[in-house]
Design an enzyme around this catalytic site. Structure first.
Site, mmCIF file in Angstrom:
data_model
loop_
_atom_site.group_PDB
_atom_site.id
_atom_site.type_symbol
_atom_site.label_atom_id
_atom_site.label_comp_id
_atom_site.label_asym_id
_atom_site.label_seq_id
_atom_site.Cartn_x
_atom_site.Cartn_y
_atom_site.Cartn_z
ATOM 1 C CE LYS A 21 10.153 -4.509 17.395
ATOM 2 N NZ LYS A 21 10.742 -2.865 16.812
ATOM 3 N N PRO A 106 -0.693 -1.937 19.601
ATOM 4 C CG PRO A 106 -0.179 0.198 20.509
ATOM 5 C CD PRO A 106 -0.039 -1.318 20.795
ATOM 6 C CB VAL A 107 -1.984 -1.466 14.008
ATOM 7 C CG1 VAL A 107 -1.785 -1.990 12.508
ATOM 8 C CG2 VAL A 107 -2.837 -2.798 14.692
ATOM 9 C CB ALA A 108 1.317 0.244 11.137
ATOM 10 C CB ALA A 112 7.309 -6.255 16.561
ATOM 11 C CB SER A 115 6.866 -9.417 13.881
ATOM 12 O OG SER A 115 7.067 -8.642 12.846
ATOM 13 C CG ASP A 148 11.033 -6.935 14.130
ATOM 14 O OD1 ASP A 148 12.162 -6.605 14.058
ATOM 15 O OD2 ASP A 148 10.298 -6.113 13.858
HETATM 16 O O1 C5P Z 1 11.491 -7.988 7.658
HETATM 17 P P1 C5P Z 1 10.251 -7.165 7.641
HETATM 18 O O2 C5P Z 1 9.453 -7.646 6.818
HETATM 19 O O3 C5P Z 1 9.911 -6.672 8.948
HETATM 20 O O4 C5P Z 1 10.903 -5.950 6.939
HETATM 21 C C1 C5P Z 1 9.935 -4.765 6.437
HETATM 22 C C2 C5P Z 1 10.747 -3.917 5.429
HETATM 23 O O5 C5P Z 1 11.624 -3.122 6.426
HETATM 24 C C3 C5P Z 1 11.761 -4.356 4.594
HETATM 25 O O6 C5P Z 1 10.978 -4.822 3.299
HETATM 26 C C4 C5P Z 1 12.787 -3.573 4.277
HETATM 27 O O7 C5P Z 1 12.137 -2.459 3.613
HETATM 28 C C5 C5P Z 1 12.723 -2.732 5.807
HETATM 29 N N1 C5P Z 1 13.799 -3.574 6.485
HETATM 30 C C6 C5P Z 1 15.136 -3.249 6.058
HETATM 31 N N2 C5P Z 1 16.122 -3.897 6.887
HETATM 32 C C7 C5P Z 1 15.913 -4.500 7.904
HETATM 33 C C8 C5P Z 1 14.497 -4.887 8.366
HETATM 34 C C9 C5P Z 1 13.619 -4.126 7.553
HETATM 35 O O8 C5P Z 1 15.528 -2.435 5.294
HETATM 36 N N3 C5P Z 1 16.960 -5.183 8.462
#
Ligand code: C5P
Length: 306
Positions: A21, A106-108, A112, A115, A148
């Site tokens: 995405k 691609p990673v990181a 996503a 996800s 995500d």
């Molecule tokens: O939800 P997800 O695991 O992808 O989020 C990874 C990190 O990104 C969370 O631990 C948080 O630090 C940050 N995050 C956030 N607010 C969001 C989504 C992600 O602060 N709405």
């Protein structure tokens, strides 16, 4: 008898194709009590896919294949592993599956990919185990895994609110062409959000501008290019200043708009058509500024059994 065999072989392994995405708009508000930031984002799924195969096995395992195979964990830290465990809990069965991830996303990278693989495992286990969980139940499991993940189940184009996991389909017309500039070193999403907090202590609840929604609905690439925006971009560029040069390079070489994808470091360029995309890929590859460049398009479908 042949029919029975066919049915049996269908349930031994299931392969799901799942796209990456881009966030065409990412508005970020203040950090909430749960530690997450309130978002107003436009997700668009892109035609770069991982293929995830889940098969009945004696124990839970992950094997990685494909372009980015050596970059993903194969233990419980992988979100795909956590997805199998969560699905097992929900279905009251041990998650005895081997997961093979053929990785092209691609990673990181802010695309996503992790996800996507988790969403694929939910869909694959649902099919493999004949669990028949409906979309709402899969959505609820997906949002427990990450912000995500629900969008990766759905694909297409959607407005994400809450922490990104509450989805409303967005009106969109036609196909948009994108070029992605990729880097071999990822960026940590929590680190980017932390830098955002330092840079924008006064962040307010975000909203997606109506010009951007209208550009999507009209299939107007020029207008969408002008409206692209990412509130995390300043933080990503602060952590990786070279990204600023990459974004300017893309605009100078014909892109209609440019932004960091999600928490980065991938830079996404919206272009007019396929020929413009191919030109920009060539220019980026020759620039020495990026590790990879690819042409893709969106929106495409979300996670699907193949
Ligand atoms: O939800 P997800 O695991 O992808 O989020 C990874 C990190 O990104 C969370 O631990 C948080 O630090 C940050 N995050 C956030 N607010 C969001 C989504 C992600 O602060 N709405």
């Amino acid at each position: 008898m042949p029919l029975l065999l066919a049915k049996y072989s269908e349930t031994v392994s299931v392969t799901v194709r799942v796209p990456a995405k881009v966030n065409a708009y990412l508005g970020v508000g203040p950090r909430q009590a749960d530690g997450f930031h309130s978002l107003a984002t436009i997700f668009q799924s892109l035609g770069v896919y991982d293929e995830v195969t889940v098969a009945a096995a004696g124990e839970l395992s992950i094997t990685a294949a494909g372009t980015w195979a050596d970059r993903i964990p194969t233990d419980e830290t992988n979100l795909a592993w956590q997805a199998a465990v969560l699905m097992g809990d929900r279905c009251q069965r041990a998650p005895l599956v081997s997961i093979t991830i053929d990785k092209s996303i691609p990673v990181a990278a802010g695309l996503a990919g992790g996800s996507a693989d988790a969403a694929a495992v939910l869909v694959a286990c649902n099919e493999l185990w004949g669990a028949e969980l409906d979309r709402g139940e899969l959505d609820s499991l997906a949002s427990q895994l990450g912000s995500d993940v629900p969008f990766m189940l759905h694909g297409g184009c959607a407005l994400g609110s809450g922490r990104g996991d509450h989805l409303t389909p967005a009106m969109t017309r036609g196909t948009f062409h994108w070029v992605l500039a990729t880097f071999s070193d990822g960026l940590s999403t929590p680190a980017v959000y932390r830098r955002f907090d330092e840079l924008r202590p006064d962040a307010e609840d975000p909203a997606v501008p109506s010009e951007l929604m209208q550009a999507l609905a009209r299939g107007d690439a020029e207008a969408l290019g002008l409206a692209l925006h990412n509130d995390l971009q300043q933080a990503a560029v602060a952590l990786r200043p070279a990204l600023g040069r990459v974004l300017s390079f893309g605009i100078d070489h014909g892109a209609l708009g440019a932004l960091v994808s999600g928490s980065g470091p991938t830079c996404a360029f919206l272009v007019r058509h396929e020929a413009a995309a191919i030109d920009l890929v060539v220019d980026l590859m020759g620039s020495g500024l990026v590790d990879g460049a690819m042409h893709t398009h969106g929106p495409v479908h979300g996670a699907r059994v193949v």
